[in-house]
Design a protein around this motif. Structure first.
Motif, PDB file in Angstrom:
ATOM      1  N   THR A 231     -23.492  53.996  45.002  1.00 19.31           N
ATOM      2  CA  THR A 231     -23.888  52.890  44.124  1.00 19.31           C
ATOM      3  C   THR A 231     -25.272  52.365  44.480  1.00 19.31           C
ATOM      4  OG1 THR A 231     -21.570  52.230  43.865  1.00 19.31           O
ATOM      5  CG2 THR A 231     -23.240  50.613  43.275  1.00 19.31           C
ATOM      6  N   CYS A 232     -25.538  52.181  45.765  1.00 20.06           N
ATOM      7  CA  CYS A 232     -26.855  51.690  46.192  1.00 20.06           C
ATOM      8  C   CYS A 232     -27.961  52.647  45.766  1.00 20.06           C
ATOM      9  CB  CYS A 232     -26.886  51.505  47.709  1.00 20.06           C
ATOM     10  SG  CYS A 232     -25.912  50.108  48.313  1.00 20.06           S
ATOM     11  N   CYS A 233     -27.735  53.943  45.952  1.00 17.07           N
ATOM     12  CA  CYS A 233     -28.758  54.925  45.580  1.00 17.07           C
ATOM     13  C   CYS A 233     -28.963  54.968  44.074  1.00 17.07           C
ATOM     14  CB  CYS A 233     -28.365  56.312  46.096  1.00 17.07           C
ATOM     15  SG  CYS A 233     -28.531  56.498  47.892  1.00 17.07           S
ATOM     16  N   VAL A 234     -27.878  54.900  43.305  1.00 12.30           N
ATOM     17  CA  VAL A 234     -28.001  54.948  41.846  1.00 12.30           C
ATOM     18  C   VAL A 234     -28.771  53.736  41.333  1.00 12.30           C
ATOM     19  CG1 VAL A 234     -26.702  54.780  39.691  1.00 12.30           C
ATOM     20  CG2 VAL A 234     -25.968  56.380  41.462  1.00 12.30           C
ATOM     21  N   VAL A 235     -28.419  52.545  41.829  1.00 16.87           N
ATOM     22  CA  VAL A 235     -29.089  51.324  41.367  1.00 16.87           C
ATOM     23  C   VAL A 235     -30.565  51.330  41.767  1.00 16.87           C
ATOM     24  CG1 VAL A 235     -29.198  48.820  41.650  1.00 16.87           C
ATOM     25  CG2 VAL A 235     -26.986  49.938  41.368  1.00 16.87           C
ATOM     26  N   ALA A 236     -30.858  51.656  43.038  1.00 17.34           N
ATOM     27  CA  ALA A 236     -32.236  51.604  43.530  1.00 17.34           C
ATOM     28  C   ALA A 236     -33.119  52.636  42.843  1.00 17.34           C
ATOM     29  CB  ALA A 236     -32.255  51.814  45.045  1.00 17.34           C
ATOM     30  N   TYR A 237     -32.645  53.868  42.767  1.00 26.31           N
ATOM     31  CA  TYR A 237     -33.469  54.931  42.188  1.00 26.31           C
ATOM     32  C   TYR A 237     -33.543  54.829  40.666  1.00 26.31           C
ATOM     33  CZ  TYR A 237     -34.246  57.324  46.587  1.00 26.31           C
ATOM     34  OH  TYR A 237     -34.682  57.641  47.870  1.00 26.31           O
ATOM     35  N   SER A 238     -32.529  54.273  40.041  1.00 28.04           N
ATOM     36  CA  SER A 238     -32.587  54.058  38.593  1.00 28.04           C
ATOM     37  C   SER A 238     -33.691  53.073  38.246  1.00 28.04           C
ATOM     38  CB  SER A 238     -31.241  53.546  38.067  1.00 28.04           C
ATOM     39  OG  SER A 238     -30.238  54.522  38.220  1.00 28.04           O
ATOM     40  N   TYR A 239     -33.793  52.016  39.028  1.00 25.80           N
ATOM     41  CA  TYR A 239     -34.867  51.046  38.788  1.00 25.80           C
ATOM     42  C   TYR A 239     -36.232  51.658  39.077  1.00 25.80           C
ATOM     43  CZ  TYR A 239     -37.341  46.593  38.675  1.00 25.80           C
ATOM     44  OH  TYR A 239     -38.213  45.581  38.360  1.00 25.80           O
ATOM     45  N   LEU A 240     -36.304  52.501  40.109  1.00 20.72           N
ATOM     46  CA  LEU A 240     -37.570  53.133  40.470  1.00 20.72           C
ATOM     47  C   LEU A 240     -38.116  53.993  39.327  1.00 20.72           C
ATOM     48  CD1 LEU A 240     -39.614  53.756  42.839  1.00 20.72           C
ATOM     49  CD2 LEU A 240     -38.210  55.800  43.273  1.00 20.72           C
ATOM     50  N   VAL A 241     -37.246  54.757  38.678  1.00 19.57           N
ATOM     51  CA  VAL A 241     -37.692  55.683  37.623  1.00 19.57           C
ATOM     52  C   VAL A 241     -37.532  55.090  36.231  1.00 19.57           C
ATOM     53  CG1 VAL A 241     -37.138  57.668  39.071  1.00 19.57           C
ATOM     54  CG2 VAL A 241     -35.443  56.840  37.441  1.00 19.57           C
TER      55      VAL A 241
END
Length: 265
Positions: A231-241
């Motif tokens: 969940t942390c990776c999906v949320v963080a990287y989704s915002y990044l891209v």
């Protein structure tokens, strides 16, 4: 005598009102101070090798950073002092803390590659400082408040902490070079002209039916409770891209039924 009593009562009432105003003005600063405290503690525990605890403390800093602005607007205590104090706290929590966390992890082997870590982590701190200074000096009342110019420092820190939380225990030797990329890319995006959606507009929708936000929050909370790393990776990287993905997905929104759009709006 009645006149003196009336004057005394008005004086007391004025003092009480003044005390309440001062308390309201300092309330947002308490959240800002908590933001800075979590960032400072994250640095301390990172050098003790407690990387996941450091990530959790930086995540708390993000929460306090969002809360201090919301509280300031709620109590009507937005001020130049609060703006500058918030930026100094952000430099500690989202500038120094993530860079030193990565360096503590990267330099664990103490080999000849440490110099690369020095350069990359300093670049992160420099970009965070430039990002915050540019934000403070280029506030445009006519600008679209829904967007930031450049990746916000809490969003950039989120990418770092999600990556460390997910992969810190898996990296050894030359694998640690991957962490430099996690520092360099978000760092450079902080000083770019790429537009990112504002956290404020995401958590404080003007619509009277924020069902879409409620559903998103519930999904994220369930994800954090069940699969926190993913969940942390999906949320963080989704915002990044997101600046790359949103323009591609926007045309697909026309395929969503109007009734469903109305419910989620």
């Amino acid at each position: 005598m009645p006149g003196r009593r009336t004057t005394t009562v008005e004086f007391v009432r004025g003092s009480v009102r003044g005390g309440r105003r001062r308390a309201r003005s300092w309330l947002p600063s308490m959240f800002t101070l908590a933001n800075m405290m979590c960032g400072f503690f994250a640095i301390l525990v990172a050098f003790r090798g407690e990387y996941r605890l450091a990530c959790a403390l930086i995540a708390l800093s993000v929460v306090f950073d969002i809360a201090d602005g919301a509280v300031a607007r709620l109590v009507g205590a937005v001020s130049p002092f609060g703006l500058q104090f918030d930026s100094l706290a952000d430099l500690v929590s989202f500038g120094l803390a993530p860079s030193l966390l990565v360096f503590a992890l990267f330099s664990d082997g103490r080999d000849s590659l440490d110099a690369l870590g020095w350069i990359a982590c300093f670049l992160w701190v420099a970009c965070a400082a430039i990002r915050l200074a540019r934000f403070n000096t280029t506030i445009d009342p006519t600008a679209d408040k829904r967007y930031f110019t450049g990746l916000p420092s809490p969003g950039a820190a989120g990418v770092v902490l999600a990556s460390v939380f997910a992969f810190a225990d898996l990296m050894e030797g030359r694998d640690r070079l991957w962490m430099l990329l996690v520092v360099l890319v978000p760092g450079l995006l902080m000083v770019s002209n790429v537009r990112y959606r504002s956290f404020r507009s995401l958590v404080s929708p003007k619509s009277g039916k924020p069902y879409g936000l409620v559903v998103t929050v519930v999904v994220v909370l369930v994800g954090l409770a069940t699969v926190p790393t993913v969940t942390c990776c999906v949320v963080a990287y989704s915002y990044l891209v997101s600046p790359l993905v949103v323009p591609v997905l926007t045309p697909l929104g026309r395929l969503v039924p109007d009734r469903l759009k109305e419910v989620l709006s």
